[in-house]
Scaffold this motif. Structure first.
Motif, PDB file in Angstrom:
ATOM      1  N   GLN A 191       0.710  -1.293   0.061  1.00  0.00           N
ATOM      2  CA  GLN A 191      -0.100   0.114  -0.046  1.00  0.00           C
ATOM      3  C   GLN A 191       0.892   1.343  -0.021  1.00  0.00           C
ATOM      4  O   GLN A 191       1.829   1.467   0.848  1.00  0.00           O
ATOM      5  CB  GLN A 191      -0.888   0.108   1.297  1.00  0.00           C
ATOM      6  CG  GLN A 191      -2.050  -1.076   1.238  1.00  0.00           C
ATOM      7  CD  GLN A 191      -2.879  -1.121   2.468  1.00  0.00           C
ATOM      8  OE1 GLN A 191      -3.811  -1.934   2.370  1.00  0.00           O
ATOM      9  NE2 GLN A 191      -2.796  -0.075   3.151  1.00  0.00           N
ATOM     10  N   GLY A 192       0.454   2.241  -0.740  1.00  0.00           N
ATOM     11  CA  GLY A 192       1.216   3.381  -0.896  1.00  0.00           C
ATOM     12  C   GLY A 192       0.282   4.717  -0.830  1.00  0.00           C
ATOM     13  O   GLY A 192      -0.817   4.529  -1.433  1.00  0.00           O
ATOM     14  N   TYR A 193       0.731   5.651  -0.177  1.00  0.00           N
ATOM     15  CA  TYR A 193      -0.265   6.473   0.338  1.00  0.00           C
ATOM     16  C   TYR A 193       0.127   7.869  -0.475  1.00  0.00           C
ATOM     17  O   TYR A 193       1.283   8.356  -0.239  1.00  0.00           O
ATOM     18  CB  TYR A 193      -0.352   6.829   1.658  1.00  0.00           C
ATOM     19  CG  TYR A 193      -0.921   5.674   2.508  1.00  0.00           C
ATOM     20  CD1 TYR A 193      -2.108   5.805   2.773  1.00  0.00           C
ATOM     21  CD2 TYR A 193      -0.099   4.566   2.911  1.00  0.00           C
ATOM     22  CE1 TYR A 193      -3.154   4.695   3.211  1.00  0.00           C
ATOM     23  CE2 TYR A 193      -0.852   3.403   3.312  1.00  0.00           C
ATOM     24  CZ  TYR A 193      -2.343   3.365   3.336  1.00  0.00           C
ATOM     25  OH  TYR A 193      -2.747   2.348   4.109  1.00  0.00           O
ATOM     26  N   LEU A 194      -0.793   8.544  -1.288  1.00  0.00           N
ATOM     27  CA  LEU A 194      -0.292   9.782  -2.026  1.00  0.00           C
ATOM     28  C   LEU A 194      -0.703  10.764  -0.937  1.00  0.00           C
ATOM     29  O   LEU A 194      -0.140  11.930  -1.070  1.00  0.00           O
ATOM     30  CB  LEU A 194      -1.444   9.523  -3.084  1.00  0.00           C
ATOM     31  CG  LEU A 194      -1.204   8.834  -4.267  1.00  0.00           C
ATOM     32  CD1 LEU A 194      -1.502   7.351  -4.028  1.00  0.00           C
ATOM     33  CD2 LEU A 194      -1.770   9.357  -5.506  1.00  0.00           C
ATOM     34  N   THR A 195      -1.760  10.869  -0.124  1.00  0.00           N
ATOM     35  CA  THR A 195      -2.149  11.776   0.830  1.00  0.00           C
ATOM     36  C   THR A 195      -2.796  11.106   1.955  1.00  0.00           C
ATOM     37  O   THR A 195      -3.638  10.211   1.716  1.00  0.00           O
ATOM     38  CB  THR A 195      -3.030  13.022   0.199  1.00  0.00           C
ATOM     39  OG1 THR A 195      -3.131  13.935   1.149  1.00  0.00           O
ATOM     40  CG2 THR A 195      -3.928  12.462  -0.084  1.00  0.00           C
ATOM     41  N   THR A 196      -2.710  11.673   3.101  1.00  0.00           N
ATOM     42  CA  THR A 196      -3.231  11.300   4.409  1.00  0.00           C
ATOM     43  C   THR A 196      -3.508  12.300   5.311  1.00  0.00           C
ATOM     44  O   THR A 196      -2.854  13.304   5.549  1.00  0.00           O
ATOM     45  CB  THR A 196      -2.215  10.259   5.081  1.00  0.00           C
ATOM     46  OG1 THR A 196      -0.956  10.781   5.601  1.00  0.00           O
ATOM     47  CG2 THR A 196      -1.900   9.115   4.486  1.00  0.00           C
ATOM     48  N   SER A 197      -4.665  12.026   6.093  1.00  0.00           N
ATOM     49  CA  SER A 197      -5.149  13.134   6.781  1.00  0.00           C
ATOM     50  C   SER A 197      -6.113  12.722   7.643  1.00  0.00           C
ATOM     51  O   SER A 197      -6.815  12.096   7.565  1.00  0.00           O
ATOM     52  CB  SER A 197      -5.717  14.470   6.133  1.00  0.00           C
ATOM     53  OG  SER A 197      -6.261  15.431   7.221  1.00  0.00           O
ATOM     54  N   ILE A 198      -6.147  12.916   9.086  1.00  0.00           N
ATOM     55  CA  ILE A 198      -6.917  12.417  10.191  1.00  0.00           C
ATOM     56  C   ILE A 198      -8.408  13.329   9.683  1.00  0.00           C
ATOM     57  O   ILE A 198      -9.427  12.764   9.760  1.00  0.00           O
ATOM     58  CB  ILE A 198      -6.604  12.684  11.504  1.00  0.00           C
ATOM     59  CG1 ILE A 198      -5.396  11.715  11.799  1.00  0.00           C
ATOM     60  CG2 ILE A 198      -7.621  12.431  12.591  1.00  0.00           C
ATOM     61  CD1 ILE A 198      -4.746  11.928  13.039  1.00  0.00           C
ATOM     62  N   GLN A 199      -8.111  14.347   9.532  1.00  0.00           N
ATOM     63  CA  GLN A 199      -9.578  15.228   9.321  1.00  0.00           C
ATOM     64  C   GLN A 199      -9.963  15.352   8.191  1.00  0.00           C
ATOM     65  O   GLN A 199     -10.995  15.843   7.605  1.00  0.00           O
ATOM     66  CB  GLN A 199      -9.372  16.683   9.858  1.00  0.00           C
ATOM     67  CG  GLN A 199      -8.998  16.777  11.411  1.00  0.00           C
ATOM     68  CD  GLN A 199      -7.628  16.705  11.886  1.00  0.00           C
ATOM     69  OE1 GLN A 199      -6.552  16.754  10.961  1.00  0.00           O
ATOM     70  NE2 GLN A 199      -7.406  16.402  13.132  1.00  0.00           N
ATOM     71  N   ASN A 200      -9.202  14.789   7.111  1.00  0.00           N
ATOM     72  CA  ASN A 200      -9.552  14.949   5.696  1.00  0.00           C
ATOM     73  C   ASN A 200      -9.537  13.913   4.704  1.00  0.00           C
ATOM     74  O   ASN A 200      -9.359  12.799   5.351  1.00  0.00           O
ATOM     75  CB  ASN A 200      -8.584  16.052   5.028  1.00  0.00           C
ATOM     76  CG  ASN A 200      -9.214  16.991   4.033  1.00  0.00           C
ATOM     77  OD1 ASN A 200     -10.249  16.609   3.184  1.00  0.00           O
ATOM     78  ND2 ASN A 200      -9.106  18.388   4.032  1.00  0.00           N
ATOM     79  N   TRP A 201      -8.852  13.816   3.341  1.00  0.00           N
ATOM     80  CA  TRP A 201      -8.905  12.602   2.627  1.00  0.00           C
ATOM     81  C   TRP A 201      -7.618  11.879   2.944  1.00  0.00           C
ATOM     82  O   TRP A 201      -6.562  12.411   3.307  1.00  0.00           O
ATOM     83  CB  TRP A 201      -8.772  13.018   1.267  1.00  0.00           C
ATOM     84  CG  TRP A 201     -10.062  13.653   0.578  1.00  0.00           C
ATOM     85  CD1 TRP A 201     -10.345  15.028   0.564  1.00  0.00           C
ATOM     86  CD2 TRP A 201     -11.168  12.940   0.251  1.00  0.00           C
ATOM     87  NE1 TRP A 201     -11.500  15.245  -0.030  1.00  0.00           N
ATOM     88  CE2 TRP A 201     -12.009  13.634   0.157  1.00  0.00           C
ATOM     89  CE3 TRP A 201     -11.397  11.550   0.148  1.00  0.00           C
ATOM     90  CZ2 TRP A 201     -13.333  13.457  -0.892  1.00  0.00           C
ATOM     91  CZ3 TRP A 201     -12.560  11.150  -0.335  1.00  0.00           C
ATOM     92  CH2 TRP A 201     -13.619  12.028  -0.923  1.00  0.00           C
ATOM     93  N   THR A 202      -7.778  10.483   2.718  1.00  0.00           N
ATOM     94  CA  THR A 202      -6.625   9.501   2.478  1.00  0.00           C
ATOM     95  C   THR A 202      -7.002   8.675   1.249  1.00  0.00           C
ATOM     96  O   THR A 202      -7.948   8.346   1.031  1.00  0.00           O
ATOM     97  CB  THR A 202      -6.876   8.633   3.820  1.00  0.00           C
ATOM     98  OG1 THR A 202      -6.663   9.258   5.004  1.00  0.00           O
ATOM     99  CG2 THR A 202      -5.580   7.682   3.763  1.00  0.00           C
ATOM    100  N   ILE A 203      -5.846   8.756   0.526  1.00  0.00           N
ATOM    101  CA  ILE A 203      -5.753   8.214  -0.854  1.00  0.00           C
ATOM    102  C   ILE A 203      -4.456   7.441  -1.053  1.00  0.00           C
ATOM    103  O   ILE A 203      -3.503   7.987  -0.506  1.00  0.00           O
ATOM    104  CB  ILE A 203      -5.749   9.633  -1.813  1.00  0.00           C
ATOM    105  CG1 ILE A 203      -6.749  10.621  -1.707  1.00  0.00           C
ATOM    106  CG2 ILE A 203      -5.643   9.096  -3.568  1.00  0.00           C
ATOM    107  CD1 ILE A 203      -6.668  11.635  -2.498  1.00  0.00           C
TER     108      ILE A 203
END
Length: 166
Positions: free
Chosen positions: A28-40
């Protein structure tokens, strides 16, 4: 759009292996991560399948989840460009209540083992197996996205004490 509702637990021992149906290796590779927002993320299963997944917080323990099957070639291109990665083997379990899986993390997150159960509602009451010893549903340090950014092998001894791996 699907709604993902799940509870997560640290796992002790190997008793769960007796009810394991199958296993799959994931990157799994994460482009963006945020607790309050988008995780992609991009998820690659073995060398056969890949998905692009977008998650966004909903109420309580639920998240909006958008998941799309993508060509493996595209997934590999995305994977190469993701800043945060993790590796794990997932086991599906034969349990009557709830959809249970076990994730055995590898490389920089080894020896972490986490059980997840998908629920119909956040209030759904299910029996918790005895090999689940510490619920981590709301522990933001132990989300897959957080573990990709800060693997447990980089944690201080104080960090490790907060999750009680034993």
């Amino acid at each position: 759009m699907a709604l993902e509702i799940e509870r997560r637990f640290l796992v002790k021992g190997n008793e769960w292996k007796a009810i394991s149906l199958d296993s799959q290796h994931f990157r799994q590779g994460y482009l963006t991560t945020s607790i309050q927002n988008w995780t992609i993320r991009v998820r690659i299963m073995g060398e056969e399948k890949a998905w692009l997944t977008l998650k966004y917080p909903a109420e309580k323990i639920a998240r909006h989840e958008f998941e799309y099957l993508i060509p493996i070639k595209d997934a590999e291109e995305i994977w190469e460009r993701t800043p945060h990665k993790l590796f794990k083997t997932r086991y599906h379990l034969d349990l009557k209540e709830g959809n249970w899986i076990i994730d055995c993390f590898e490389e920089s997150n080894d020896p972490l083992v986490i059980a997840e159960v998908e629920l119909v509602t956040a209030e759904q009451n299910i029996p918790i197996p005895n090999w689940c010893f510490n619920e981590i549903t709301n522990n933001k340090q132990l989300t897959n996205a957080a573990l990709a950014q800060k693997p447990i092998r980089t944690w201080t001894s104080e960090d490790l004490m907060t999750i009680n791996l034993n």
